[in-house]
Design a protein around this motif. Sequence first.
Motif, PDB file in Angstrom:
ATOM      1  N   UNK A 318     -11.159  10.698  12.175  1.00  0.00           N
ATOM      2  CA  UNK A 318     -12.338  10.610  13.030  1.00  0.00           C
ATOM      3  C   UNK A 318     -13.136   9.342  12.822  1.00  0.00           C
ATOM      4  N   UNK A 319     -12.738   8.490  11.874  1.00  0.00           N
ATOM      5  CA  UNK A 319     -13.564   7.330  11.590  1.00  0.00           C
ATOM      6  C   UNK A 319     -12.889   5.990  11.664  1.00  0.00           C
ATOM      7  N   UNK A 320     -11.621   5.905  12.050  1.00  0.00           N
ATOM      8  CA  UNK A 320     -10.913   4.640  11.994  1.00  0.00           C
ATOM      9  C   UNK A 320     -10.328   4.222  13.342  1.00  0.00           C
ATOM     10  N   UNK A 321     -10.322   2.911  13.573  1.00  0.00           N
ATOM     11  CA  UNK A 321      -9.492   2.324  14.627  1.00  0.00           C
ATOM     12  C   UNK A 321      -8.184   1.905  13.979  1.00  0.00           C
ATOM     13  N   UNK A 322      -7.083   2.351  14.552  1.00  0.00           N
ATOM     14  CA  UNK A 322      -5.757   2.046  14.012  1.00  0.00           C
ATOM     15  C   UNK A 322      -4.870   1.530  15.143  1.00  0.00           C
ATOM     16  N   UNK A 323      -4.186   0.424  14.898  1.00  0.00           N
ATOM     17  CA  UNK A 323      -3.244  -0.109  15.878  1.00  0.00           C
ATOM     18  C   UNK A 323      -1.944   0.677  15.830  1.00  0.00           C
ATOM     19  N   UNK A 324      -1.119   0.474  16.821  1.00  0.00           N
ATOM     20  CA  UNK A 324       0.223   1.066  16.828  1.00  0.00           C
ATOM     21  C   UNK A 324       1.209  -0.015  16.400  1.00  0.00           C
ATOM     22  N   UNK A 325       1.370  -0.125  15.073  1.00  0.00           N
ATOM     23  CA  UNK A 325       2.278  -1.130  14.522  1.00  0.00           C
ATOM     24  C   UNK A 325       1.719  -2.533  14.542  1.00  0.00           C
ATOM     25  N   UNK A 326       0.433  -2.678  14.795  1.00  0.00           N
ATOM     26  CA  UNK A 326      -0.169  -3.998  14.870  1.00  0.00           C
ATOM     27  C   UNK A 326      -0.348  -4.637  13.512  1.00  0.00           C
ATOM     28  N   UNK A 327      -0.057  -5.932  13.440  1.00  0.00           N
ATOM     29  CA  UNK A 327      -0.224  -6.692  12.206  1.00  0.00           C
ATOM     30  C   UNK A 327      -1.133  -7.889  12.500  1.00  0.00           C
ATOM     31  N   UNK A 348     -15.618  -3.040   7.687  1.00  0.00           N
ATOM     32  CA  UNK A 348     -15.061  -2.079   6.731  1.00  0.00           C
ATOM     33  C   UNK A 348     -13.571  -1.938   7.032  1.00  0.00           C
ATOM     34  N   UNK A 349     -12.723  -2.258   6.051  1.00  0.00           N
ATOM     35  CA  UNK A 349     -11.288  -2.058   6.226  1.00  0.00           C
ATOM     36  C   UNK A 349     -10.967  -0.576   6.118  1.00  0.00           C
ATOM     37  N   UNK A 350      -9.784  -0.199   6.589  1.00  0.00           N
ATOM     38  CA  UNK A 350      -9.316   1.164   6.344  1.00  0.00           C
ATOM     39  C   UNK A 350      -9.193   1.358   4.832  1.00  0.00           C
ATOM     40  N   UNK A 351      -9.726   2.467   4.287  1.00  0.00           N
ATOM     41  CA  UNK A 351      -9.761   2.624   2.827  1.00  0.00           C
ATOM     42  C   UNK A 351      -8.418   2.918   2.182  1.00  0.00           C
ATOM     43  N   UNK A 402      -1.726  -7.592   4.366  1.00  0.00           N
ATOM     44  CA  UNK A 402      -0.936  -7.445   3.144  1.00  0.00           C
ATOM     45  C   UNK A 402       0.515  -7.132   3.486  1.00  0.00           C
ATOM     46  N   UNK A 403       1.471  -7.423   2.580  1.00  0.00           N
ATOM     47  CA  UNK A 403       2.890  -7.152   2.850  1.00  0.00           C
ATOM     48  C   UNK A 403       3.201  -5.685   3.114  1.00  0.00           C
ATOM     49  N   UNK A 404       2.341  -4.773   2.602  1.00  0.00           N
ATOM     50  CA  UNK A 404       2.603  -3.341   2.776  1.00  0.00           C
ATOM     51  C   UNK A 404       2.009  -2.773   4.066  1.00  0.00           C
ATOM     52  N   UNK A 405       1.301  -3.578   4.812  1.00  0.00           N
ATOM     53  CA  UNK A 405       0.629  -3.091   6.016  1.00  0.00           C
ATOM     54  C   UNK A 405       1.637  -2.752   7.111  1.00  0.00           C
ATOM     55  N   UNK A 406       1.452  -1.586   7.713  1.00  0.00           N
ATOM     56  CA  UNK A 406       2.291  -1.177   8.856  1.00  0.00           C
ATOM     57  C   UNK A 406       1.464  -0.969  10.118  1.00  0.00           C
ATOM     58  N   UNK A 407       0.193  -0.573   9.949  1.00  0.00           N
ATOM     59  CA  UNK A 407      -0.703  -0.357  11.090  1.00  0.00           C
ATOM     60  C   UNK A 407      -2.085  -0.893  10.720  1.00  0.00           C
ATOM     61  N   UNK A 408      -2.364  -2.127  11.107  1.00  0.00           N
ATOM     62  CA  UNK A 408      -3.662  -2.706  10.784  1.00  0.00           C
ATOM     63  C   UNK A 408      -4.770  -1.984  11.567  1.00  0.00           C
ATOM     64  N   UNK A 409      -5.987  -2.132  11.093  1.00  0.00           N
ATOM     65  CA  UNK A 409      -7.114  -1.519  11.780  1.00  0.00           C
ATOM     66  C   UNK A 409      -8.379  -1.710  10.988  1.00  0.00           C
ATOM     67  N   UNK A 410      -9.456  -1.038  11.409  1.00  0.00           N
ATOM     68  CA  UNK A 410     -10.729  -1.081  10.721  1.00  0.00           C
ATOM     69  C   UNK A 410     -11.334   0.316  10.700  1.00  0.00           C
ATOM     70  N   UNK A 411     -12.146   0.575   9.672  1.00  0.00           N
ATOM     71  CA  UNK A 411     -12.931   1.806   9.655  1.00  0.00           C
ATOM     72  C   UNK A 411     -14.223   1.636  10.443  1.00  0.00           C
ATOM     73  N   UNK A 412     -14.794   0.424  10.414  1.00  0.00           N
ATOM     74  CA  UNK A 412     -16.074   0.220  11.089  1.00  0.00           C
ATOM     75  C   UNK A 412     -16.331  -1.276  11.266  1.00  0.00           C
ATOM     76  N   UNK A 413     -17.066  -1.588  12.355  1.00  0.00           N
ATOM     77  CA  UNK A 413     -17.508  -2.948  12.631  1.00  0.00           C
ATOM     78  C   UNK A 413     -18.969  -2.866  13.041  1.00  0.00           C
ATOM     79  N   UNK A 414     -19.848  -3.351  12.177  1.00  0.00           N
ATOM     80  CA  UNK A 414     -21.269  -3.336  12.477  1.00  0.00           C
ATOM     81  C   UNK A 414     -21.715  -4.684  13.004  1.00  0.00           C
TER      82      UNK A 414
END
Length: 419
Positions: A318-327, A348-351, A402-414
Amino acid sequence: MSFAGAVALALTSATPALMAASADAAEVACARTLNVVAHQDDDLLFINPAISADLAAGRCVTTLFLTAGDAARGAAYWRSRELGAMAAYAQMTGGTTWVEDSLMVSGRPVHRATLEGTGVTLLFLRLPDRVGGWPLQTVQQLWLNPAAKVTALGSRQIYTRKAVMSVLTGVMAELEPEMIRTQDFHGTYGDGDHDDHHSAAYFTYAAQRRYAGKHGLAGYMGYGASKLPDNVSGAEYDSKVAAFMAYAPHDFHVCQAAEVCERGHYRGYFAHSVTVPIPEGPGRNVAGWAAPSASSQDVGTGQTATKVADGRFNHATIGEWVTRGGLAGSWVKLSWPEGQRLGRVVLHDRPGARDRVMAGVLTFSDGSTVPVGALPNNGAPLAVRFEARDVTSVKFTITEVSPTTTNAGLAELGAITAL
């Protein structure tokens, strides 16, 4: 006769002609107040005693409830809450008989209840109140996403952000209120108040700016007001409690006896009615006033672009924007209908440990850019300060992950306003 019986009698005996006559009778010469709230007890808990004072002064009072207040409990529950609101206004005025019909506003039917012999009208838009928990069918989503569509309960009318605004501005144009009261338009999503409270206030604030009639405006703090020094006492306190206790029997979710309410957290609501500043000036997070968009989003999980402005930092669904495979190359953007003077963006990055933004760039509508370094990997805020600029949008583009990232995104943008 019970209150419910009086309502039933009015409904079963009223012909269309009687309904029209009742509506005409309400067109009396009086100063007019329009209240706009999210739920069927918000006016009683947060705005009162201002409503009781308006009624005592002979003002005509219309209260519009934006949501059905259903809380995913079904039609019987939200209808009962409507009867509770009617009972409260009957208690405040001494009225006894309600007539219910539909008011056409901007081509849409809005459920209306008129208390005969008084200047009281209640309007029920019946938008869903977090149906199913945390879905996309919320007033908050309507506010944040111009493309969102929500189905009203009962009428099955489809509402967009534009449609809600059209109804609110239509009601204002029809009623010509001299005073407009609503909820907290100064606070932000995630500050501890209900999202629906803020959403109702944001819609109302935006609508009244389009209303040409001369009018006063007041927004009222929600849950947080109970932590401040008491400012309602004596006869005003007693009147406020009495109105709420007339509502309570129709809502099994709230306390049912005054002595029980006053031992719990409701006592804090009874003892407070706190207005908030007009939402202007520096230091405010205006992300919630923007329309978010993104390079991609996960609609299936509800992790859409709007989640960067919902005030929540540490809840994946309920709190994150997540891409679909976006890097690298993925982006999210906030766009405002009116210019904003910004001096800071807070990211705020995804935690989660795997998906991490290592670098990015902010691009503003004026063409300027600001580089951004690595975001903390635990979701902690990264404040990016810059020289104040007047813009209508800000876009954050991820340039490294990061090399381990599969779905980039953010938790929040103020987006924080500057002097």
